[in-house]
Motif scaffolding. Structure first.
Motif, short mmCIF file in Angstrom:
data_model
loop_
_atom_site.label_atom_id
_atom_site.label_comp_id
_atom_site.label_asym_id
_atom_site.label_seq_id
_atom_site.Cartn_x
_atom_site.Cartn_y
_atom_site.Cartn_z
N GLN A 501 30.23 42.27 46.32
CA GLN A 501 29.14 40.97 45.67
C GLN A 501 29.27 40.30 44.23
OE1 GLN A 501 25.66 40.06 47.11
NE2 GLN A 501 26.74 37.96 47.54
N ALA A 503 30.65 42.46 41.32
CA ALA A 503 31.98 42.34 41.41
C ALA A 503 32.98 40.80 41.32
CB ALA A 503 32.60 43.06 41.39
N GLY A 504 32.25 40.17 42.15
CA GLY A 504 33.26 38.81 43.22
C GLY A 504 32.82 38.59 41.73
N GLU A 506 31.66 38.27 38.69
CA GLU A 506 32.37 37.72 37.58
C GLU A 506 32.58 37.60 37.44
OE1 GLU A 506 31.84 42.60 36.31
OE2 GLU A 506 30.19 42.40 36.30
N GLU A 507 34.20 37.75 38.33
CA GLU A 507 35.65 36.95 38.58
C GLU A 507 34.85 35.58 38.81
OE1 GLU A 507 37.46 38.95 41.45
OE2 GLU A 507 37.87 40.41 40.87
N THR A 508 34.46 35.09 39.66
CA THR A 508 34.06 34.24 40.33
C THR A 508 33.50 32.90 38.96
OG1 THR A 508 33.05 34.54 42.14
CG2 THR A 508 32.78 32.44 41.66
N ALA A 510 34.34 33.82 35.93
CA ALA A 510 35.42 33.66 35.20
C ALA A 510 36.35 32.09 35.60
CB ALA A 510 36.34 34.96 34.91
N ALA A 511 36.24 32.48 36.84
CA ALA A 511 37.49 31.09 37.55
C ALA A 511 36.77 29.66 37.85
CB ALA A 511 37.22 31.73 39.25
N GLU A 514 38.30 28.35 33.70
CA GLU A 514 39.65 28.19 34.48
C GLU A 514 39.52 27.02 35.33
OE1 GLU A 514 41.93 31.09 36.04
OE2 GLU A 514 41.02 32.75 34.49
N ASN A 677 27.96 26.96 38.80
CA ASN A 677 28.04 27.57 37.72
C ASN A 677 26.09 28.21 37.77
OD1 ASN A 677 28.53 29.41 35.40
ND2 ASN A 677 27.27 28.33 34.21
N ASP A 684 23.86 36.58 41.57
CA ASP A 684 23.46 37.46 40.75
C ASP A 684 22.08 37.82 41.07
OD1 ASP A 684 24.85 39.60 38.86
OD2 ASP A 684 23.96 38.13 37.37
#
Length: 846
Positions: A501, A503-504, A506-508, A510-511, A514, A677, A684
């Motif tokens: 979760q 790691a996910g 962090e990717e979330t 960034a996404a 975008e 956000n 987190d």
């Protein structure tokens, strides 16, 4: 009677028996006298009835045989076939003469009928014939219909008589008519009169078909149907009660005893009665003879009883009373110690002497028995002292003298043996339970009740409770094992999922950045698309205007082409008329001859011009039609184009609306992405907390597994009844019902302990004990609809009733077998109640 001497008792009893025998003999003989009198009357009734029936039957037999014989006469058959009545009259005359000469029948009556039920010939009235018999001669109609003979009583104008009716068949076997042989009953009456008896045939008055002579009517109900009458008999007959005769079938008057039989026709309808009678002089003779014999027998019986009574009194006094008095005096001397003898002297060698010898032997046995019984009682006291201390090894071995003491010794030894055996069984069961063998079956002991049975029942309840508790622990441990394994696995997966979760997230993040950029760009593109859509809308409006203009132009073109088409039609008609005129001119020119040749040339040219005009008009017409078709097609295309512009206009509006929605959605997405956000930041933080909790849960799971292993070790060291698993779904119900079992053992013990001779008390009602209250509170539960619940109600009520009966038996001092049987039924019912309660637990868990 108890205070009377033997002689007085014997005298009183003998006198009573003698008097009673005389009274019984008198009533018995009087009964037989009355019975014999009734038998005589019944015999007379049967004899008279049988005689009447036999003599009437003889008349019937003669009538049917004569009727058949006459019906087979060839002359009569021929007369019927040929309708020759004279021939039939001759035939009957010949037959009548033959019967007068050879038979008792001097004046026969024969009636011949045709097959259609008309009279053919009456032998006694030959001139009356041809009348239809169908309405009143049922026997004739029946014979002609069925072609079968009938032999019956029937009512006619002459009254009630015997009619033997038979069918007549021709030589070829064809039915041609019927013949009737008629008889009166006078010969029967004469036969009775010759035996000094009476007979009379009476017809029901209501059936008479002719005028009635009142002197022939009896009791205003019956009409005499015979000529021969004994006047003395008739006068006596009038004096009897007809109603009594008809009900009893037997009636006596001053001179005769009467009875009767019913007279019925061939349809079994009662048409009258035949009364017969026997003179009372004959009847009373038999009765008087029987009475004399009975009276003599009664006198002989009385005399015999009196003589026997007197002889018995003298014999009893000489041979029984005197020896008994002597025996009494000797026994009194021994009892009062007036003599030194311990025995009685034997003076007679009869039965009383035997009694004295037996008494002397009895005195000897008493002395020996007392000595032996003392030794047995001493040994019994020693053995019982050991039993009271808890030692059941010894028993009483010495033999007693008296049967009662021997029976007591046997009962004591049996008590020691059974009590020791029962306590050993209970001890062995307790040892097995102490070894943690909770599936040990508590044995049943037949014939045991009271405290021993309560101990066994208590063991059963204890074993059942422990077994169910162990099953509950085992089941809980199994579920706990599964739960601890799941908890350990869940803690591991929680730790892994927390890392994944993080790691996910962090990717979330960034996404999300975008997506935010894309959303802003989408908003700008939506604005541009809105501007382009407005320009397209303007171009579409211009196209729609041009399309409307084209439609109007094509409409005008179509109208003009139609006008051209109409003008060409006129030209075509003119060419056709010109052609006709030229033909007429050519005809006129030919008629004019040489003078008309020039005119003929002109007419030919005009005709040629008309033909070319027609061809030209035809070609123009085809072109105009083609132009009309294409103008119409152009108009349709223009209409479709206009519809297309309309659809395009709607599509553009929809597109503008969608672009507006996209623009609004972009704004909403900007707001949502901001919330996402914030959520990602919260996730987190939660992920870090989950990682910490996963570590704690893993430690707890390890501790739980250690606890489960300890429980497994404990359970593996015990055994319990596997059936207990079927009833452990509700722990509260386990302890409640097992406690109610124990309460019922206490209920039984409490009431049995209060039992004693003369005690009278009422046990608790089956609704007021604890089990009864529990049953009443749970009568609406699903398991209360089962057959086991109904059995529980019956058993529980029966236990209270049987405990009450046991208490009553004890208080009334009933025999031990009755008390023990009733108490044993209580024990059996309690055992069954325990089994049914366990079954109800299972039903509750299904």
């Amino acid at each position: 009677m108890k205070n009377f001497s033997i002689s007085k008792k014997f005298t009183l009893v003998s006198l009573s028996v003698t008097v009673l025998s005389i009274v019984i003999g008198y009533f018995t003989l009087n009964y037989y006298k009355n019975q014999l009198t009734n038998d005589v009357y019944n015999s007379i009734k049967s004899e008279l009835s049988k005689s009447s029936k036999d003599r009437i039957k003889a008349k019937f037999d003669v009538g049917i045989s004569n009727a058949i014989s006459i019906a087979n006469d060839s002359m009569i058959k021929k007369a019927l076939v040929t309708n020759d009545r004279d021939l039939a009259i001759k035939a009957l005359a010949k037959l009548s003469q033959s019967m007068k000469s050879n038979t008792p029948f001097k004046n026969i009556k024969v009636h011949i009928h045709t097959k259609d039920n008309h009279s053919f010939l009456r032998s006694w009235k030959a001139n009356k014939f041809g009348d239809d018999l169908s309405s009143f001669r049922k026997s004739v109609v029946k014979v002609n219909n069925t072609k079968k003979a009938i032999n019956t009583f029937e009512v006619g104008k002459a009254g009630l008589s015997i009619r033997s009716v038979v069918p007549i068949f021709s030589q070829e076997g064809e039915h041609i008519g019927s013949l009737e042989f008629m008889q009166g009953i006078n010969s029967v009456a004469k036969a009775f009169d010759s035996n000094k008896e009476g007979f009379i045939l009476l017809m029901d008055k209501s059936l008479a078909v002719t005028n009635i002579n009142n002197k022939d009517v009896l009791w205003n109900k019956y009409l005499i149907s015979q000529k021969f009458i004994n006047n003395n008999f008739l006068e006596d007959l009038k004096s009897i009660d007809l109603t009594n005769l008809l009900s009893e079938k037997l009636q006596s008057s001053e001179k005769y005893t009467y009875t009767y039989i019913d007279i019925k026709d061939f349809e079994n309808n009662k048409v009258g009665i035949a009364i017969s009678a026997k003179p009372n002089s004959i009847v009373h003779l038999a009765i008087n003879k029987a009475t004399s014999l009975i009276f003599v027998a009664l006198i002989i019986l009385i005399v015999s009883l009196i003589i026997t009574f007197i002889i018995s009194l003298f014999n009893m006094k000489a041979n029984i009373i005197s020896p008994i008095k002597n025996l009494k005096m000797a026994i009194d001397n021994i009892r009062s110690n007036n003599s030194n003898a311990n025995h009685i002297d034997v003076k007679n060698k009869d039965e009383i002497g035997d009694v004295v010898n037996s008494f002397n032997l009895y005195l000897n046995s008493i002395q020996e028995g007392i000595s032996k019984d003392r030794e047995v009682i001493h040994e019994a006291s020693v053995v019982i002292e050991k039993v009271n201390a808890g030692l059941f090894n010894d028993k009483i071995n010495k033999e007693a003298s008296s049967k009662e003491v021997a029976l007591l010794i046997h009962v004591i030894n049996d008590m020691i043996e059974k009590t020791g055996s029962n306590l050993n069984i209970i001890s062995d069961t307790l040892v097995e339970l102490s070894h943690a063998k909770y599936d040990t079956e508590v044995p049943s002991i037949n014939g045991v009740t009271g405290l021993i049975a309560s101990l066994l029942d208590g063991l059963k309840v204890t074993q059942s409770t422990i077994s169910e508790v162990m099953a509950l622990i085992d089941d809980s441990n199994y579920k706990l094992t599964s739960s601890s394994n799941e908890l350990s696995e869940a803690s591991r997966r929680l730790s892994e999922s927390s890392n994944v979760q993080a790691a996910g997230l962090e990717e979330t993040a960034a996404a999300v950045e975008e997506i935010t950029s894309t959303i802003y760009k989408s908003g700008e593109n939506a604005q541009k698309m809105s501007q382009h859509a407005n320009e397209v809308t303007k171009s579409n409006d211009d196209g729609k205007k041009l399309a409307h203009l084209t439609v109007d132009t094509m409409e005008e073109l179509s109208n003009e082409v139609i006008s051209i088409h109409e003008a060409i039609s006129v030209i075509d008609q003119i060419a056709f008329q010109t052609n006709i005129l030229s033909l007429n001119a050519a005809v006129e020119a030919a008629t004019a001859g040489e003078a008309g040749k020039g005119f003929a040339v002109v007419a030919q040219e005009v005709r040629n011009l008309a033909n070319r005009s027609a061809e030209a008009a035809k070609e123009i017409k085809e072109l105009v039609e083609s132009a009309t078709t294409k103008a119409q097609q152009s108009k349709e295309v223009t209409d479709k184009m206009l519809n297309g512009y309309n659809q395009l206009d709607e599509t553009i509006k929809t597109t503008i609306d969608l672009i507006a929605e996209v623009a609004n959605a972009s704004k909403e997405q900007q707001t949502a992405i901001t919330q996402i956000n914030d959520t990602v930041n919260s996730l987190d933080k939660a992920t870090q907390e989950n990682a910490s909790l996963a570590t704690n849960i893993s430690s707890m799971a390890q501790n739980t597994q250690n606890l489960v292993q300890n429980l497994n070790n404990v359970i593996s060291s015990t055994t319990y009844n596997e059936d207990s698993k079927k009833r452990i779904c509700d722990p509260a119900m386990i302890f409640t019902l097992n406690r109610l079992k124990s309460d019922h053992i206490v209920f039984k013990n409490h009431n049995f302990c209060k039992c004693k001779l003369g005690a009278d008390f009422k046990v608790t009602n089956h609704h007021n004990c604890k089990l009864g209250k529990w049953i009443d509170e749970h009568e609406n539960e699903p398991y209360a609809k089962s057959s086991e619940w109904q059995e529980l109600l019956k058993l529980h009520k029966g236990i209270h009733e049987k405990v009450q009966v046991t208490v009553d038996y004890y208080g009334q001092g009933r025999d031990n077998s009755e008390i023990l049987n009733q108490a044993q039924e209580v024990e059996n019912d309690i055992t069954r109640v325990f089994e049914v309660l366990d079954k109800i637990k299972e039903l509750h868990c299904e």
